[in-house]
Design a protein around this motif. Structure first.
Motif, PDB file in Angstrom:
ATOM      1  N   LEU A 234       1.271  -1.566  -0.136  1.00  0.00           N
ATOM      2  CA  LEU A 234       0.088  -0.036  -0.108  1.00  0.00           C
ATOM      3  C   LEU A 234       0.699   1.497   0.033  1.00  0.00           C
ATOM      4  O   LEU A 234       2.055   1.276   0.552  1.00  0.00           O
ATOM      5  N   THR A 235       0.643   1.885  -0.796  1.00  0.00           N
ATOM      6  CA  THR A 235       1.484   3.782  -0.653  1.00  0.00           C
ATOM      7  C   THR A 235       0.267   4.862  -0.681  1.00  0.00           C
ATOM      8  O   THR A 235      -1.107   4.712  -1.224  1.00  0.00           O
ATOM      9  N   ILE A 236       0.279   5.504   0.754  1.00  0.00           N
ATOM     10  CA  ILE A 236      -0.941   7.067   1.073  1.00  0.00           C
ATOM     11  C   ILE A 236       0.106   7.922   0.064  1.00  0.00           C
ATOM     12  O   ILE A 236       1.099   8.221   0.308  1.00  0.00           O
ATOM     13  N   TYR A 237      -0.574   8.782  -0.778  1.00  0.00           N
ATOM     14  CA  TYR A 237      -0.245   9.719  -1.164  1.00  0.00           C
ATOM     15  C   TYR A 237      -0.126  10.666  -1.149  1.00  0.00           C
ATOM     16  O   TYR A 237      -1.442  10.879  -0.955  1.00  0.00           O
ATOM     17  N   LEU A 238       0.078  11.892  -0.082  1.00  0.00           N
ATOM     18  CA  LEU A 238      -0.344  12.896   0.791  1.00  0.00           C
ATOM     19  C   LEU A 238      -0.049  13.994   0.075  1.00  0.00           C
ATOM     20  O   LEU A 238       1.450  14.581  -0.548  1.00  0.00           O
ATOM     21  N   LYS A 239      -1.017  14.566  -0.268  1.00  0.00           N
ATOM     22  CA  LYS A 239      -1.105  16.331  -1.082  1.00  0.00           C
ATOM     23  C   LYS A 239      -0.637  17.088   0.040  1.00  0.00           C
ATOM     24  O   LYS A 239       0.025  18.246  -0.408  1.00  0.00           O
ATOM     25  N   ARG A 240      -1.439  17.218   0.862  1.00  0.00           N
ATOM     26  CA  ARG A 240      -1.477  17.817   1.949  1.00  0.00           C
ATOM     27  C   ARG A 240      -1.268  17.539   3.605  1.00  0.00           C
ATOM     28  O   ARG A 240      -3.005  16.728   3.454  1.00  0.00           O
ATOM     29  N   ASP A 241      -1.124  17.171   4.324  1.00  0.00           N
ATOM     30  CA  ASP A 241      -1.062  16.687   5.736  1.00  0.00           C
ATOM     31  C   ASP A 241      -2.073  16.865   6.154  1.00  0.00           C
ATOM     32  O   ASP A 241      -2.649  18.485   5.664  1.00  0.00           O
ATOM     33  N   THR A 242      -2.650  16.844   7.425  1.00  0.00           N
ATOM     34  CA  THR A 242      -3.554  17.026   7.910  1.00  0.00           C
ATOM     35  C   THR A 242      -3.768  18.832   8.560  1.00  0.00           C
ATOM     36  O   THR A 242      -2.829  18.952   8.608  1.00  0.00           O
ATOM     37  N   ASN A 243      -4.623  19.200   8.345  1.00  0.00           N
ATOM     38  CA  ASN A 243      -4.689  20.695   8.203  1.00  0.00           C
ATOM     39  C   ASN A 243      -5.778  21.797   9.313  1.00  0.00           C
ATOM     40  O   ASN A 243      -7.123  20.624   8.925  1.00  0.00           O
ATOM     41  N   VAL A 244      -5.714  22.417   9.727  1.00  0.00           N
ATOM     42  CA  VAL A 244      -7.325  22.492  10.630  1.00  0.00           C
ATOM     43  C   VAL A 244      -7.382  24.185  10.488  1.00  0.00           C
ATOM     44  O   VAL A 244      -6.415  24.833  10.460  1.00  0.00           O
ATOM     45  N   GLU A 245      -9.119  24.118  10.207  1.00  0.00           N
ATOM     46  CA  GLU A 245      -8.591  26.244  10.170  1.00  0.00           C
ATOM     47  C   GLU A 245      -9.868  26.005  10.926  1.00  0.00           C
ATOM     48  O   GLU A 245     -11.236  25.386  11.640  1.00  0.00           O
ATOM     49  N   VAL A 246      -9.916  27.801  11.507  1.00  0.00           N
ATOM     50  CA  VAL A 246     -10.634  27.335  12.373  1.00  0.00           C
ATOM     51  C   VAL A 246     -11.350  29.546  11.883  1.00  0.00           C
ATOM     52  O   VAL A 246     -11.237  30.438  11.066  1.00  0.00           O
ATOM     53  N   GLU A 247     -12.571  29.477  11.902  1.00  0.00           N
ATOM     54  CA  GLU A 247     -13.659  30.731  11.156  1.00  0.00           C
ATOM     55  C   GLU A 247     -14.402  31.202  12.570  1.00  0.00           C
ATOM     56  O   GLU A 247     -15.767  30.579  13.010  1.00  0.00           O
ATOM     57  N   ARG A 248     -14.914  32.019  13.049  1.00  0.00           N
ATOM     58  CA  ARG A 248     -15.250  32.998  14.424  1.00  0.00           C
ATOM     59  C   ARG A 248     -16.280  33.017  12.926  1.00  0.00           C
ATOM     60  O   ARG A 248     -16.137  34.234  12.331  1.00  0.00           O
ATOM     61  N   GLN A 249     -17.524  33.378  13.766  1.00  0.00           N
ATOM     62  CA  GLN A 249     -18.853  33.730  13.797  1.00  0.00           C
ATOM     63  C   GLN A 249     -19.434  34.492  14.721  1.00  0.00           C
ATOM     64  O   GLN A 249     -20.309  34.383  15.804  1.00  0.00           O
ATOM     65  N   THR A 250     -18.919  35.277  14.016  1.00  0.00           N
ATOM     66  CA  THR A 250     -19.657  36.660  15.639  1.00  0.00           C
ATOM     67  C   THR A 250     -20.515  36.967  15.978  1.00  0.00           C
ATOM     68  O   THR A 250     -21.087  36.946  17.627  1.00  0.00           O
ATOM     69  N   ASP A 256     -16.614  27.817  14.498  1.00  0.00           N
ATOM     70  CA  ASP A 256     -16.291  26.541  13.603  1.00  0.00           C
ATOM     71  C   ASP A 256     -14.496  26.245  13.487  1.00  0.00           C
ATOM     72  O   ASP A 256     -14.173  26.954  12.691  1.00  0.00           O
ATOM     73  N   ILE A 257     -14.432  24.596  13.131  1.00  0.00           N
ATOM     74  CA  ILE A 257     -13.519  24.362  13.434  1.00  0.00           C
ATOM     75  C   ILE A 257     -13.166  22.725  12.644  1.00  0.00           C
ATOM     76  O   ILE A 257     -13.689  21.991  12.275  1.00  0.00           O
ATOM     77  N   SER A 258     -12.702  22.731  11.288  1.00  0.00           N
ATOM     78  CA  SER A 258     -12.668  21.944  10.292  1.00  0.00           C
ATOM     79  C   SER A 258     -10.818  21.475  10.531  1.00  0.00           C
ATOM     80  O   SER A 258     -10.211  22.770  10.332  1.00  0.00           O
ATOM     81  N   VAL A 259     -11.032  20.168  10.185  1.00  0.00           N
ATOM     82  CA  VAL A 259     -10.237  19.642   9.689  1.00  0.00           C
ATOM     83  C   VAL A 259     -10.012  18.957   8.278  1.00  0.00           C
ATOM     84  O   VAL A 259     -11.339  17.957   8.214  1.00  0.00           O
ATOM     85  N   ASP A 260      -8.807  19.132   7.322  1.00  0.00           N
ATOM     86  CA  ASP A 260      -8.816  18.121   6.097  1.00  0.00           C
ATOM     87  C   ASP A 260      -7.796  17.554   6.253  1.00  0.00           C
ATOM     88  O   ASP A 260      -6.001  18.031   6.518  1.00  0.00           O
ATOM     89  N   LYS A 261      -7.948  17.330   4.972  1.00  0.00           N
ATOM     90  CA  LYS A 261      -6.554  16.047   3.879  1.00  0.00           C
ATOM     91  C   LYS A 261      -6.614  15.488   3.106  1.00  0.00           C
ATOM     92  O   LYS A 261      -7.316  15.125   2.485  1.00  0.00           O
ATOM     93  N   PHE A 262      -5.658  15.442   2.396  1.00  0.00           N
ATOM     94  CA  PHE A 262      -5.449  15.814   1.327  1.00  0.00           C
ATOM     95  C   PHE A 262      -5.318  14.885   0.807  1.00  0.00           C
ATOM     96  O   PHE A 262      -3.584  14.501   0.971  1.00  0.00           O
ATOM     97  N   TYR A 263      -5.176  13.322   0.238  1.00  0.00           N
ATOM     98  CA  TYR A 263      -4.301  12.549   0.300  1.00  0.00           C
ATOM     99  C   TYR A 263      -5.275  11.200  -1.113  1.00  0.00           C
ATOM    100  O   TYR A 263      -6.584  11.288  -1.529  1.00  0.00           O
ATOM    101  N   THR A 264      -4.658   9.705  -1.021  1.00  0.00           N
ATOM    102  CA  THR A 264      -4.918   8.829  -2.137  1.00  0.00           C
ATOM    103  C   THR A 264      -4.621   7.632  -1.300  1.00  0.00           C
ATOM    104  O   THR A 264      -3.152   7.777  -1.235  1.00  0.00           O
ATOM    105  N   VAL A 265      -5.399   6.836  -1.842  1.00  0.00           N
ATOM    106  CA  VAL A 265      -4.531   5.351  -1.181  1.00  0.00           C
ATOM    107  C   VAL A 265      -4.437   4.422  -2.361  1.00  0.00           C
ATOM    108  O   VAL A 265      -6.025   4.492  -2.527  1.00  0.00           O
ATOM    109  N   VAL A 266      -3.137   3.880  -2.781  1.00  0.00           N
ATOM    110  CA  VAL A 266      -3.652   2.925  -4.011  1.00  0.00           C
ATOM    111  C   VAL A 266      -3.278   1.894  -3.539  1.00  0.00           C
ATOM    112  O   VAL A 266      -1.446   1.419  -2.601  1.00  0.00           O
ATOM    113  N   LEU A 267      -3.398   0.071  -3.425  1.00  0.00           N
ATOM    114  CA  LEU A 267      -2.490  -0.694  -3.931  1.00  0.00           C
ATOM    115  C   LEU A 267      -1.186  -0.760  -5.049  1.00  0.00           C
ATOM    116  O   LEU A 267      -1.691  -0.543  -5.910  1.00  0.00           O
ATOM    117  N   SER A 268      -0.185  -0.648  -4.453  1.00  0.00           N
ATOM    118  CA  SER A 268       1.017   0.067  -5.283  1.00  0.00           C
ATOM    119  C   SER A 268       1.981  -1.964  -5.180  1.00  0.00           C
ATOM    120  O   SER A 268       2.363  -1.549  -6.429  1.00  0.00           O
TER     121      SER A 268
END
Length: 285
Positions: A234-250, A256-268
């Motif tokens: 298996l290989t995990i191709y990582l475009k961007r690792d764990t990223n956290v963004e915070v948005e304040r609704q005053t 709001d706290i969101s997390v994302d990860k850009f990747y794909t997993v392939v049978l290599s």
């Protein structure tokens, strides 16, 4: 007296580091994958993964004779980077006076959500392997041995088999199963609960059940350096690792706290995976 502000409690950089650490502790299948981050910062969202076929053993050639040439055969698989996301909304009341530790719980929940998604994709990738062994009965030493023989190994290398937790009782009743408590200090892989036929056993609810059969991947986690490609199963191709963004609704006094990860997993490396099909219940039993 200084006032505690939400911005003092919610630090995206700190949360990202904490969530990344928690993800590593929560995944089961993905630790057996190689992580490739060469796509980070590179344009494009599709990758082509090459897979080479073995050219065959060397031939005897008489003096003065030319050796026949062999074509190096390669197949390719295309994989597209995906974005996994999860978000939580916290009110000021929950953060400042809520029961327990809302920020810590948010870290845990977001980490679990992303880790589960990566792990699911890793199991899905394993399920695309072409080599399948149909045991025709419940999991057992004999069935695992027959499945392992599909690798055609010359050297017995370390392997792991992912089993469904519902199969553990069947395994533990097999006289050839060795519980990890009996070889303390020699645990090789994360989540390992025992060993059978020189194969480490890792339970995972992600092992699918199809038409009354568990589809258990057996994965080679090391290679015979002289005869096998070092490319991992298996290989995990990582475009961007764990990223956290915070948005304040005053106006609503929520964050709001969101997390994302850009990747794909392939049978290599398809040659390092055998899918063993074991029945849910004993045939005729």
């Amino acid at each position: 007296m200084s006032m505690t502000k939400i911005s003092d409690l919610v630090n995206p950089k700190v949360m990202a580091d904490m969530i990344s650490a928690k993800i590593e502790n929560k995944i089961v299948v993905a630790p057996f994958a190689k992580v490739d981050d060469t796509l980070a910062g590179v344009a494009g969202d599709t990758i082509v993964v090459p897979q080479y076929s073995y050219i065959g053993d060397a031939d005897d050639v008489a003096e003065g004779e030319a050796v026949d040439t062999t074509t190096l055969v390669t197949t390719t698989t295309e994989a597209t980077i995906k974005k996994a996301m999860k978000a939580v909304e916290l009110s000021d009341e929950a953060v400042l006076s809520g029961y327990g530790n809302p920020i810590g719980e948010t870290n845990n929940q977001l980490a679990a959500a992303i880790a589960a998604k990566v792990d699911n994709d890793a199991m899905d990738a394993l399920q695309t392997a072409k080599t399948v062994y149909e045991a025709g009965d419940i999991i057992s030493y004999d069935g695992i041995i027959d499945a392992i023989d599909k690798f055609g190994e010359e050297t017995n290398c370390h392997k792991v088999i992912f089993v469904h937790p519902s199969q553990l009782t069947q395994l533990r009743h097999d006289e050839d199963f060795i519980s990890c408590e009996k070889y303390t200090g020699n645990v090789l892989v994360s989540g390992e609960i025992g060993m059978i036929a020189n194969t480490r056993v890792v339970p995972s609810k992600k092992v699918p059940v199809v038409d009354g059969y568990y589809i258990c991947p057996i994965v080679k986690i090391e290679s015979d350096a002289e005869t096998e490609d070092e490319t991992p199963a298996l290989t995990i191709y990582l475009k961007r690792d764990t990223n956290v963004e915070v948005e304040r609704q005053t106006l609503r006094r929520v964050t709001d706290i969101s997390v994302d990860k850009f990747y794909t997993v392939v049978l290599s490396n398809d040659g390092k995976v055998v899918l063993a099909k074991f029945a849910e219940t004993a045939i005729g039993g």
